[in-house]
Design a protein around this motif. Structure first.
Motif, PDB file in Angstrom:
ATOM      1  N   GLY A  66     -32.927  -0.915 -15.886  1.00  0.00           N
ATOM      2  CA  GLY A  66     -31.957  -0.762 -14.915  1.00  0.00           C
ATOM      3  C   GLY A  66     -30.697  -0.449 -15.328  1.00  0.00           C
ATOM      4  O   GLY A  66     -29.600  -0.283 -14.801  1.00  0.00           O
ATOM      5  N   LYS A  67     -30.758   0.500 -16.236  1.00  0.00           N
ATOM      6  CA  LYS A  67     -29.745   1.356 -17.059  1.00  0.00           C
ATOM      7  C   LYS A  67     -29.636   2.845 -16.599  1.00  0.00           C
ATOM      8  O   LYS A  67     -29.561   3.714 -17.644  1.00  0.00           O
ATOM      9  CB  LYS A  67     -29.578   0.902 -18.599  1.00  0.00           C
ATOM     10  N   GLU A  68     -29.926   2.934 -15.452  1.00  0.00           N
ATOM     11  CA  GLU A  68     -30.150   4.456 -15.186  1.00  0.00           C
ATOM     12  C   GLU A  68     -28.727   5.197 -15.162  1.00  0.00           C
ATOM     13  O   GLU A  68     -28.920   6.445 -15.484  1.00  0.00           O
ATOM     14  CB  GLU A  68     -30.598   4.383 -13.479  1.00  0.00           C
ATOM     15  N   SER A  69     -27.551   4.505 -15.349  1.00  0.00           N
ATOM     16  CA  SER A  69     -26.417   5.472 -15.389  1.00  0.00           C
ATOM     17  C   SER A  69     -26.286   6.041 -16.794  1.00  0.00           C
ATOM     18  O   SER A  69     -25.634   6.799 -17.032  1.00  0.00           O
ATOM     19  CB  SER A  69     -25.024   4.425 -15.186  1.00  0.00           C
ATOM     20  N   SER A  70     -27.037   5.531 -17.754  1.00  0.00           N
ATOM     21  CA  SER A  70     -27.020   6.099 -19.096  1.00  0.00           C
ATOM     22  C   SER A  70     -27.746   7.300 -19.353  1.00  0.00           C
ATOM     23  O   SER A  70     -27.824   7.831 -20.320  1.00  0.00           O
ATOM     24  CB  SER A  70     -27.603   5.062 -20.216  1.00  0.00           C
ATOM     25  N   VAL A  71     -28.475   7.709 -18.231  1.00  0.00           N
ATOM     26  CA  VAL A  71     -29.389   8.835 -18.021  1.00  0.00           C
ATOM     27  C   VAL A  71     -28.908   9.910 -17.298  1.00  0.00           C
ATOM     28  O   VAL A  71     -28.315   9.610 -16.118  1.00  0.00           O
ATOM     29  CB  VAL A  71     -30.640   8.525 -17.651  1.00  0.00           C
ATOM     30  N   ALA A  72     -28.412  10.956 -17.913  1.00  0.00           N
ATOM     31  CA  ALA A  72     -27.514  12.066 -17.164  1.00  0.00           C
ATOM     32  C   ALA A  72     -28.361  12.578 -15.895  1.00  0.00           C
ATOM     33  O   ALA A  72     -29.788  12.395 -16.072  1.00  0.00           O
ATOM     34  CB  ALA A  72     -27.757  13.339 -18.103  1.00  0.00           C
ATOM     35  N   ASP A  73     -27.691  13.022 -14.884  1.00  0.00           N
ATOM     36  CA  ASP A  73     -28.084  13.262 -13.557  1.00  0.00           C
ATOM     37  C   ASP A  73     -29.313  14.495 -13.997  1.00  0.00           C
ATOM     38  O   ASP A  73     -30.369  14.396 -13.289  1.00  0.00           O
ATOM     39  CB  ASP A  73     -27.193  13.726 -12.724  1.00  0.00           C
ATOM     40  N   SER A  74     -28.960  15.386 -14.573  1.00  0.00           N
ATOM     41  CA  SER A  74     -29.927  16.649 -14.975  1.00  0.00           C
ATOM     42  C   SER A  74     -31.340  16.052 -15.479  1.00  0.00           C
ATOM     43  O   SER A  74     -32.208  16.449 -15.024  1.00  0.00           O
ATOM     44  CB  SER A  74     -28.935  17.437 -15.506  1.00  0.00           C
ATOM     45  N   VAL A  75     -31.179  15.071 -16.385  1.00  0.00           N
ATOM     46  CA  VAL A  75     -32.154  14.576 -17.046  1.00  0.00           C
ATOM     47  C   VAL A  75     -33.123  13.815 -16.047  1.00  0.00           C
ATOM     48  O   VAL A  75     -34.465  14.066 -15.928  1.00  0.00           O
ATOM     49  CB  VAL A  75     -31.821  13.922 -18.174  1.00  0.00           C
ATOM     50  N   ARG A  76     -32.398  13.123 -15.223  1.00  0.00           N
ATOM     51  CA  ARG A  76     -33.046  12.272 -13.975  1.00  0.00           C
ATOM     52  C   ARG A  76     -34.185  13.259 -13.034  1.00  0.00           C
ATOM     53  O   ARG A  76     -34.952  13.009 -12.844  1.00  0.00           O
ATOM     54  CB  ARG A  76     -32.188  11.454 -13.509  1.00  0.00           C
ATOM     55  N   ASN A  77     -33.136  14.343 -12.758  1.00  0.00           N
ATOM     56  CA  ASN A  77     -33.847  15.567 -11.815  1.00  0.00           C
ATOM     57  C   ASN A  77     -34.904  16.208 -12.487  1.00  0.00           C
ATOM     58  O   ASN A  77     -35.965  16.364 -11.689  1.00  0.00           O
ATOM     59  CB  ASN A  77     -32.679  16.395 -11.387  1.00  0.00           C
TER      60      ASN A  77
END
Length: 496
Positions: free
Chosen positions: A144-155
């Motif tokens: 649940g710590k998705e904010s620690s992963v950059a948007d570009s990495v998530r995409n």
């Protein structure tokens, strides 16, 4: 235990505005249960204000969950490369679940290289150790710590089908104009006592829903097969046919096969095609005089025929079967007509009833189905009369695309298969068989030589599939039938 609705009200009183998703986490309850509690509160008045909201979140796909358990594909490929190197073909065999993608990523990350200096190319490690960042990011998302992963990495992980973005609908709750921490039951009925005592002035009543349709009245339903059967029966009666009695599902092999001039070694009499009855196993319910005539027809032939030239056995004809067609009933009726007082008179008979075949189930075949049987016995009738009868019958059903194909039957000559075009399946399907009864069958029954008998057996299920637009017979009969289809299906109107 405190009701979920009152727990929600108590939380709003203590903490103010709250999202139902956050409330589900605080209470440790399923979100849908929280939403149900909110709906119960709203039904009692304006205790709370409820504003729809949406929340985007990331979750692992099946591939992401696999990476969480076993590591990323590129890390697995790197681990599979020994210090001495390995051929790319061997690496593909031991490099994890998706070695092709892992090899590409490991190469682009600079973790491995292809060494061609020693002859055959080998894959070697380019660095001593690596950090599996993909696994680190996947663990963060799972926690649940998705904010620690950059948007570009998530995409990027979304493109790799490691993550997927989901939108969850929720509600933001706050105090309403009638807020209270307890629910007051709303009255649903205005009684005489309330009016007489004036109590109704202090009570709150549930709003009346004028748009409610009410409960539909219970009623019986006719299955589509029964609707089409009724139409078939009506058409036969309009064409001057009389209905035959067909209330015996168990038939002796004598009437089911022998009386129809089907030889005793015919494949249709094997267990692969016919259901044999074990109790009672044998039957003797047929006229002994007819038995001898049938035996002679099979062994020696009649009217110029030489027969089948085999030793006909009575025990074989005594075996009981689940009838494979209703043509045995037609034979019994012809025998009865031929021996009636005053001699033979022309007749037109029909029947619609269940028959049984040891069939392989598919889109158009069942082991149990209905046969529509028709028989016309008269002087001088021909195959042309049979085709004309079919055309008239099917035109009344609204089915005009018919084809006839020559075939062989042991008890008819000439014989025809009947095909109708099925718009749903976009192909021609066989709906029946027909022909002119052979003398080898008719003469033992006592039918005069000058009389011809045209007969046919049709399927009830296949025309019903055409009329109702069904592509699979198991949608019409069996455990997969949609009962709503039976309830809502229109009355079958034939185009006359």
């Amino acid at each position: 235990m405190q009701d979920i609705s009152e727990r929600i009200l108590k939380y709003i009183a203590d903490h103010g505005e709250v999202d139902t998703l956050d409330l589900a986490a605080v209470f440790g309850e399923d979100h849908q249960k929280i939403v149900g509690g909110v709906k119960s509160i709203e039904a009692t008045g304006e205790l709370i204000q409820c504003v729809p909201s949406t929340r985007k979140c990331w979750k692992l796909t099946a591939e992401g969950r696999d990476i969480l358990e076993h590591g990323s594909h590129e890390a697995n490929v790197f681990k599979a490369v020994p210090q001495a190197g390995i051929s790319q073909a061997e690496l593909m065999k031991c490099g994890g679940k998706n070695p092709k993608a892992g090899f590409s990523k490991a190469m682009s990350n600079g973790w491995i290289l292809i060494d061609k200096s020693g002859g055959a190319p080998l894959v070697r490690r380019k660095v001593e150790t690596i950090e599996d960042e993909v696994l680190v990011h996947v663990k963060a998302i799972a926690d649940g710590k998705e904010s620690s992963v950059a948007d570009s990495v998530r995409n990027e992980y979304k493109k790799r089908k490691i993550l997927e973005e989901s939108v969850t609908k929720s509600f933001v709750l706050s105090k309403g104009p009638e807020f209270a921490t307890t629910l007051k039951k709303l009255e649903t009925d205005l009684t005489v006592e309330m009016l007489a005592s004036g109590l109704w002035k202090d009570l709150k009543f549930k709003a009346y829903n004028f748009d409610a349709l009410g409960a539909p009245p219970g009623r019986g339903q006719l299955h589509p097969l029964m609707k089409v059967r009724t139409e078939f029966r009506q058409i036969f009666l309009e064409m001057g046919f009389s209905e035959m009695p067909t209330n015996n599902f168990v038939e002796s092999s004598f009437w089911n096969f022998d009386a129809l001039y089907v030889p005793q070694q015919h494949p249709a009499r094997d267990q692969q095609d016919t259901f044999f009855v074990s109790h009672p196993k044998m039957s003797d319910k047929f006229p002994l005089a007819l038995v001898e005539s049938v035996r002679d027809s099979h062994e020696n032939g009649v009217d110029g025929s030489i027969g089948y030239r085999y030793d006909w056995k009575l025990d074989e004809s005594r075996k009981n079967v689940l009838r494979t067609h209703t043509t045995g009933v037609s034979a019994r009726m012809l025998y009865k007509v031929a021996h009636q007082p005053g001699g033979f008179k022309p007749v037109k008979y029909f029947s619609i009833d269940k028959v049984f075949r040891n069939e392989t189930l598919d889109a158009t075949h069942l082991a149990e189905f209905h046969q529509v049987e028709g028989v016309v016995a008269d002087y001088g009738i021909t195959l042309g009369d049979l085709i004309g009868t079919f055309n008239a019958f099917f035109n009344k059903l609204g089915i005009t695309e018919l084809e006839y194909k020559p075939t062989f039957n042991p008890y008819t000559e000439p014989s025809m298969e009947i095909f109708c075009f099925h718009p749903g399946l976009q192909r021609w399907i066989e709906v029946g068989n027909s022909g002119v009864f052979r003398p080898e069958m008719l003469i033992p029954l006592g039918v005069p030589k000058e009389v011809n008998v045209i007969a046919w057996g049709l399927s009830l299920e296949r025309p019903t599939m055409i009329k109702y637009g069904l592509n699979n017979i198991r949608d019409l009969i069996g455990p997969k039938v949609d009962l709503k289809m039976v309830q809502d299906g229109p009355i079958c109107r034939m185009n006359c």
